[in-house]
Design a protein around this motif. Structure first.
Motif, PDB file in Angstrom:
ATOM      1  N   ASP A 138     -83.133  22.105  26.633  1.00 40.57           N
ATOM      2  CA  ASP A 138     -82.404  20.857  26.846  1.00 40.57           C
ATOM      3  C   ASP A 138     -80.916  21.160  26.814  1.00 40.57           C
ATOM      4  O   ASP A 138     -80.482  22.120  26.170  1.00 40.57           O
ATOM      5  CB  ASP A 138     -82.755  19.821  25.774  1.00 40.57           C
ATOM      6  N   ALA A 139     -80.153  20.364  27.510  1.00 40.11           N
ATOM      7  CA  ALA A 139     -78.698  20.511  27.541  1.00 40.11           C
ATOM      8  C   ALA A 139     -78.077  19.132  27.598  1.00 40.11           C
ATOM      9  O   ALA A 139     -78.531  18.259  28.336  1.00 40.11           O
ATOM     10  CB  ALA A 139     -78.276  21.326  28.763  1.00 40.11           C
TER      11      ALA A 139
ATOM     12  N   THR B 134     -74.279  20.128  23.466  1.00 38.98           N
ATOM     13  CA  THR B 134     -75.263  20.996  22.827  1.00 38.98           C
ATOM     14  C   THR B 134     -76.227  21.563  23.862  1.00 38.98           C
ATOM     15  O   THR B 134     -76.419  20.988  24.934  1.00 38.98           O
ATOM     16  CB  THR B 134     -76.104  20.230  21.779  1.00 38.98           C
ATOM     17  N   VAL B 135     -76.822  22.684  23.496  1.00 37.89           N
ATOM     18  CA  VAL B 135     -77.981  23.225  24.196  1.00 37.89           C
ATOM     19  C   VAL B 135     -79.050  23.416  23.131  1.00 37.89           C
ATOM     20  O   VAL B 135     -78.744  23.722  21.981  1.00 37.89           O
ATOM     21  CB  VAL B 135     -77.692  24.540  24.953  1.00 37.89           C
TER      22      VAL B 135
ATOM     23  N   VAL C   7     -77.682  24.163  19.432  1.00 38.31           N
ATOM     24  CA  VAL C   7     -76.449  24.934  19.336  1.00 38.31           C
ATOM     25  C   VAL C   7     -75.310  24.148  19.974  1.00 38.31           C
ATOM     26  O   VAL C   7     -75.408  23.723  21.131  1.00 38.31           O
ATOM     27  CB  VAL C   7     -76.604  26.305  20.036  1.00 38.31           C
ATOM     28  N   ALA C   8     -74.226  23.976  19.213  1.00 39.11           N
ATOM     29  CA  ALA C   8     -73.053  23.273  19.726  1.00 39.11           C
ATOM     30  C   ALA C   8     -72.300  24.157  20.711  1.00 39.11           C
ATOM     31  O   ALA C   8     -72.303  25.387  20.592  1.00 39.11           O
ATOM     32  CB  ALA C   8     -72.137  22.887  18.569  1.00 39.11           C
ATOM     33  N   LEU C   9     -71.658  23.507  21.687  1.00 39.36           N
ATOM     34  CA  LEU C   9     -70.789  24.240  22.602  1.00 39.36           C
ATOM     35  C   LEU C   9     -69.600  23.368  22.971  1.00 39.36           C
ATOM     36  O   LEU C   9     -69.660  22.143  22.902  1.00 39.36           O
ATOM     37  CB  LEU C   9     -71.532  24.754  23.831  1.00 39.36           C
TER      38      LEU C   9
ATOM     39  N   TRP D 164     -69.557  28.760  22.047  1.00 39.54           N
ATOM     40  CA  TRP D 164     -70.773  28.232  21.454  1.00 39.54           C
ATOM     41  C   TRP D 164     -71.157  29.018  20.216  1.00 39.54           C
ATOM     42  O   TRP D 164     -70.520  30.019  19.891  1.00 39.54           O
ATOM     43  CB  TRP D 164     -71.895  28.183  22.472  1.00 39.54           C
ATOM     44  N   ASP D 165     -72.184  28.522  19.564  1.00 40.15           N
ATOM     45  CA  ASP D 165     -72.737  29.189  18.391  1.00 40.15           C
ATOM     46  C   ASP D 165     -71.741  29.201  17.231  1.00 40.15           C
ATOM     47  O   ASP D 165     -71.565  30.205  16.558  1.00 40.15           O
ATOM     48  CB  ASP D 165     -73.193  30.606  18.740  1.00 40.15           C
ATOM     49  N   TYR D 166     -71.106  28.040  17.004  1.00 38.25           N
ATOM     50  CA  TYR D 166     -70.183  27.897  15.882  1.00 38.25           C
ATOM     51  C   TYR D 166     -70.780  26.917  14.869  1.00 38.25           C
ATOM     52  O   TYR D 166     -71.681  26.152  15.200  1.00 38.25           O
ATOM     53  CB  TYR D 166     -68.798  27.448  16.334  1.00 38.25           C
TER      54      TYR D 166
END
Length: 146
Positions: free
Chosen positions: A36-37, A48-49, A60-62, A77-79
């Motif tokens: 999902d995105a 998010t993804v 995962v936030a982006l 991303w990935d923070y």
């Protein structure tokens, strides 16, 4: 472990405009990358993804850092949840698109692994090795659809 970067180059038989949509639009991203995105593909937008089924999946936030159709799409991303993406706490993904005859050369890079664990770095290598090759057949189906 400085200078760890993941880089790939892929030829796609479609115009850069088509490839740009496939790498930046949620409805297309879902077909080859995340399950999902939820994002608006404009610079500064956050989203998010998601990978895997809820509630056990990973979200995962982006943050989109550059949206220059049809040449470049980049995001951090990935923070950590609740934080703003920075060079110090996130990874940077860039997709550069170059017209090549009737197709496009897609240059992918993911950077920012300097402070990452070896396990995270390997996980991302394996992930992109799996997901990026799915992009080409998806674009092929997209452009050949009646």
């Amino acid at each position: 472990m400085a200078d760890r970067t993941i880089e790939r180059e892929i030829r796609v038989e479609a115009a850069p405009e088509v490839v740009y949509e496939v790498i930046s639009s949620p409805e297309h991203l879902r077909e080859w990358w995340p399950d999902d995105a939820d994002l608006d593909p404009v610079a500064g937008a956050t989203g998010t993804v998601s990978f895997g089924e809820k509630p056990d999946g990973k979200v995962v936030a982006l943050t989109v850092v550059e949206a220059d159709p049809p040449r470049r799409f980049a995001f951090r991303w990935d923070y950590p949840e609740g934080e703003t993406a920075t060079e110090a706490n996130s990874l940077l993904v860039t997709f550069d698109l170059v017209a090549a005859g009737t197709g496009t050369v897609l240059r992918f890079a993911e950077t920012g692994f300097d402070e990452a664990s070896e396990a995270q770095y390997r996980d991302h290598i394996n992930g992109w090795n799996y997901f990026l090759p799915r992009l080409v057949p998806y674009v092929d189906r997209l452009v050949s659809a009646p």
